[in-house]
Enzyme design. Structure first.
Site, mmCIF file in Angstrom:
data_model
loop_
_atom_site.group_PDB
_atom_site.id
_atom_site.type_symbol
_atom_site.label_atom_id
_atom_site.label_comp_id
_atom_site.label_asym_id
_atom_site.label_seq_id
_atom_site.Cartn_x
_atom_site.Cartn_y
_atom_site.Cartn_z
ATOM 1 N N LYS A 1 -25.528 33.648 -28.545
ATOM 2 C CA LYS A 1 -24.666 33.792 -27.373
ATOM 3 C C LYS A 1 -24.180 32.397 -26.985
ATOM 4 O O LYS A 1 -24.991 31.491 -26.750
ATOM 5 C CB LYS A 1 -25.465 34.414 -26.231
ATOM 6 C CG LYS A 1 -24.668 34.510 -24.944
ATOM 7 C CD LYS A 1 -25.380 35.359 -23.925
ATOM 8 C CE LYS A 1 -24.652 35.371 -22.614
ATOM 9 N NZ LYS A 1 -25.283 36.231 -21.629
ATOM 10 N N ARG B 1 -18.204 37.550 -14.786
ATOM 11 C CA ARG B 1 -18.924 36.933 -13.663
ATOM 12 C C ARG B 1 -18.279 37.346 -12.345
ATOM 13 O O ARG B 1 -18.950 37.475 -11.323
ATOM 14 C CB ARG B 1 -18.967 35.415 -13.851
ATOM 15 C CG ARG B 1 -19.861 35.061 -15.041
ATOM 16 C CD ARG B 1 -19.915 33.584 -15.324
ATOM 17 N NE ARG B 1 -20.592 33.345 -16.602
ATOM 18 C CZ ARG B 1 -20.585 32.188 -17.230
ATOM 19 N NH1 ARG B 1 -19.967 31.139 -16.707
ATOM 20 N NH2 ARG B 1 -21.215 32.054 -18.386
ATOM 21 N N LYS C 1 -23.820 26.832 -18.082
ATOM 22 C CA LYS C 1 -24.949 27.456 -18.769
ATOM 23 C C LYS C 1 -25.268 26.777 -20.113
ATOM 24 O O LYS C 1 -25.977 27.340 -20.946
ATOM 25 C CB LYS C 1 -24.650 28.945 -18.978
ATOM 26 C CG LYS C 1 -24.493 29.740 -17.670
ATOM 27 C CD LYS C 1 -24.548 31.246 -17.885
ATOM 28 C CE LYS C 1 -24.464 32.005 -16.564
ATOM 29 N NZ LYS C 1 -24.697 33.454 -16.718
ATOM 30 N N GLU D 1 -31.055 30.682 -34.631
ATOM 31 C CA GLU D 1 -31.339 31.528 -33.459
ATOM 32 C C GLU D 1 -31.646 32.968 -33.893
ATOM 33 O O GLU D 1 -32.584 33.588 -33.413
ATOM 34 C CB GLU D 1 -30.134 31.546 -32.503
ATOM 35 C CG GLU D 1 -30.012 30.330 -31.594
ATOM 36 C CD GLU D 1 -30.961 30.382 -30.399
ATOM 37 O OE1 GLU D 1 -31.740 31.344 -30.290
ATOM 38 O OE2 GLU D 1 -30.925 29.444 -29.583
ATOM 39 N N LYS E 1 -21.889 36.985 -29.494
ATOM 40 C CA LYS E 1 -21.093 37.039 -28.266
ATOM 41 C C LYS E 1 -20.562 35.663 -27.911
ATOM 42 O O LYS E 1 -21.334 34.719 -27.914
ATOM 43 C CB LYS E 1 -22.028 37.547 -27.170
ATOM 44 C CG LYS E 1 -21.421 37.664 -25.826
ATOM 45 C CD LYS E 1 -22.493 38.102 -24.893
ATOM 46 C CE LYS E 1 -21.927 38.064 -23.491
ATOM 47 N NZ LYS E 1 -22.945 38.273 -22.516
ATOM 48 N N SER F 1 -15.551 40.293 -21.662
ATOM 49 C CA SER F 1 -14.577 40.527 -20.592
ATOM 50 C C SER F 1 -13.280 39.737 -20.798
ATOM 51 O O SER F 1 -12.185 40.276 -20.627
ATOM 52 C CB SER F 1 -15.200 40.182 -19.243
ATOM 53 O OG SER F 1 -15.684 38.853 -19.243
ATOM 54 N N TYR G 1 -15.168 47.203 -23.760
ATOM 55 C CA TYR G 1 -14.624 47.891 -22.596
ATOM 56 C C TYR G 1 -13.527 48.877 -23.003
ATOM 57 O O TYR G 1 -13.086 49.688 -22.206
ATOM 58 C CB TYR G 1 -14.089 46.868 -21.579
ATOM 59 C CG TYR G 1 -15.167 45.888 -21.147
ATOM 60 C CD1 TYR G 1 -16.090 46.250 -20.172
ATOM 61 C CD2 TYR G 1 -15.298 44.637 -21.744
ATOM 62 C CE1 TYR G 1 -17.103 45.382 -19.801
ATOM 63 C CE2 TYR G 1 -16.313 43.751 -21.376
ATOM 64 C CZ TYR G 1 -17.209 44.133 -20.404
ATOM 65 O OH TYR G 1 -18.215 43.278 -20.045
HETATM 66 C C1 PBG Z 1 -25.482 37.906 -18.464
HETATM 67 C C2 PBG Z 1 -24.326 38.386 -19.260
HETATM 68 C C3 PBG Z 1 -23.037 37.857 -19.332
HETATM 69 C C4 PBG Z 1 -22.292 38.751 -20.096
HETATM 70 C C5 PBG Z 1 -23.152 39.776 -20.489
HETATM 71 N N1 PBG Z 1 -24.419 39.525 -19.986
HETATM 72 C C6 PBG Z 1 -22.403 36.685 -18.676
HETATM 73 C C7 PBG Z 1 -22.956 35.361 -18.855
HETATM 74 O O1 PBG Z 1 -23.802 35.077 -19.690
HETATM 75 O O2 PBG Z 1 -22.523 34.498 -18.088
HETATM 76 C C8 PBG Z 1 -20.837 38.644 -20.396
HETATM 77 C C9 PBG Z 1 -20.150 39.910 -20.721
HETATM 78 C C10 PBG Z 1 -18.672 39.832 -20.664
HETATM 79 O O3 PBG Z 1 -18.087 38.755 -20.426
HETATM 80 O O4 PBG Z 1 -18.043 40.884 -20.857
HETATM 81 N N2 PBG Z 1 -26.331 37.017 -19.021
#
Ligand code: PBG
Length: 342
Positions: free
Chosen positions: A208, A218, A232, A248, A263, A289, A328
């Site tokens: 990730k 968010r 992050k 990982e 992701k 997203s 989505y």
């Molecule tokens: C939480 C999480 C996130 C997403 C899924 N789980 C956001 C992040 O890590 O800041 C993102 C999903 C998306 O953007 O559709 N840890």
């Protein structure tokens, strides 16, 4: 052979190999196609919110809503009618329930646990996937807890285990750790096994990245505002790295992950490809997203053909080696596939 006939021969057979022959007719294009999209490939993320009678549009994600629990039933029934195999729940909780240690995450009656119970009561065969990470629950919006101004790995792990356990107890089928703390898959596996949840699967967000593509999410879960001081990057991966993703994933697998997520999705197709080639395990892309909003924004402006662009984006994941896609667009795709069978 004479020189003249040689010449004729080479003229007649140029080009000897015509790639277009197989593409000429529809039946043939069907026969030679290497990848297909099926409803079986789809996982649909659903946002849950507190209160009653709410179906709130998420401004930065056109067409996507947050549902209060009382309106969740219809959505679960709709997704079930499309035969989508699994959903993933994400909560937006009241600001007043957020805290520095995110303890609402392990309240066994929290929004997510209630959503799991509702979903299971409507359709027990619909797979339920739940994130393990603290960002929807912390007042600072981070996935872990902060000690001495750093996200503390080992203290966070203790809370993540409790979060995984309440979700398993509520009936969650797949725990999806998305926090990127070190050692979380192993410790969650142990916690689940010790509590008798041996059959609860773990789908880890193995690779990730610290990505700007999560922006609209968010917004959706209301964790955006607080993150401004610190990103992050101390736990999510650097977008410049690819070998590191393999390490990982190898670690998550050695700790007991059953499946892994890459992701974001489309900007990281190379990672998906490498991971599938290297490990031959079930791999999922999260078309996040920001990817959704980019595509949707362009569709809304009339710059893309809706069906074509969505299907092409999903096909890219299949070609790269994905077993499935968290997207989505899942209901739209399932609807299209259903109609094409009629
Ligand atoms: C939480 C999480 C996130 C997403 C899924 N789980 C956001 C992040 O890590 O800041 C993102 C999903 C998306 O953007 O559709 N840890």
């Amino acid at each position: 052979m004479t020189t003249a006939s040689n010449k004729l021969h080479s003229l007649n057979s140029f080009p000897r190999i015509r790639m277009r022959r197989n593409r000429m007719k529809n039946f043939s294009r069907r026969l030679v196609s290497e990848n297909t999209i099926s409803t079986d490939d789809l996982i649909y993320p659903i946002f849950i919110t507190f209160g009653n009678n709410k179906k709130e549009p998420i401004e930065s994600m056109p067409g996507i809503h947050r549902f209060s629990l009382d309106l969740l039933k219809d959505e679960i029934e709709y997704i079930s009618s499309l035969d989508i195999p699994a959903i993933a729940f994400f909560p937006m909780i009241q600001q007043s329930l957020k805290s520095s240690d995110g303890k609402e995450a392990f309240n066994k009656n929290n929004l997510i646990c209630e959503a799991i119970k509702i979903s299971k009561s409507i359709n027990k065969n619909l797979g339920v996937i739940c994130d393990v990470a603290l960002d929807p629950y912390t007042d600072h919006g981070h996935d872990g807890i902060i000690i001495n101004d750093e996200i503390d790995n080992d203290q966070t792990l203790k809370i993540l285990c409790k979060q995984a356990l309440v979700q398993a107890e509520a009936g969650c089928d797949i725990i999806a750790p998305s926090d990127m703390m070190d050692g979380r898959v192993g410790i969650i596996r142990d916690a689940l096994d010790n509590a008798g949840y041996n059959d609860v699967q773990i789908m880890s967000y193995g690779a990730k990245y610290a990505s700007a593509f999560y922006g609209p999410f968010r917004d959706a879960i209301g964790s955006l505002g607080n993150l401004s001081t610190k990103g992050k990057q101390s736990y999510q991966m650097d977008p410049s790295n690819s070998d590191e993703a393999l390490k990982e994933i190898a670690l998550d697998l050695s700790e007991g992950a059953d499946m892994v997520i890459i992701k974001p999705g489309m900007p990281y197709l190379d990672i998906i490809y490498r991971v599938k080639q290297e490990f031959k395990i079930p791999v999922y892309a999260y078309q996040v997203s920001g990817e959704y909003s980019m595509i949707m924004g362009a569709i809304k402006n009339g710059w893309f053909d809706e069906k074509k662009i969505i299907m092409e984006s999903i096909m890219a994941f299949k070609r790269a080696g994905c077993n499935g896609i968290i997207t989505y667009f899942a209901p739209f795709i399932a609807q299209q596939l259903k109609e094409s069978k009629k």
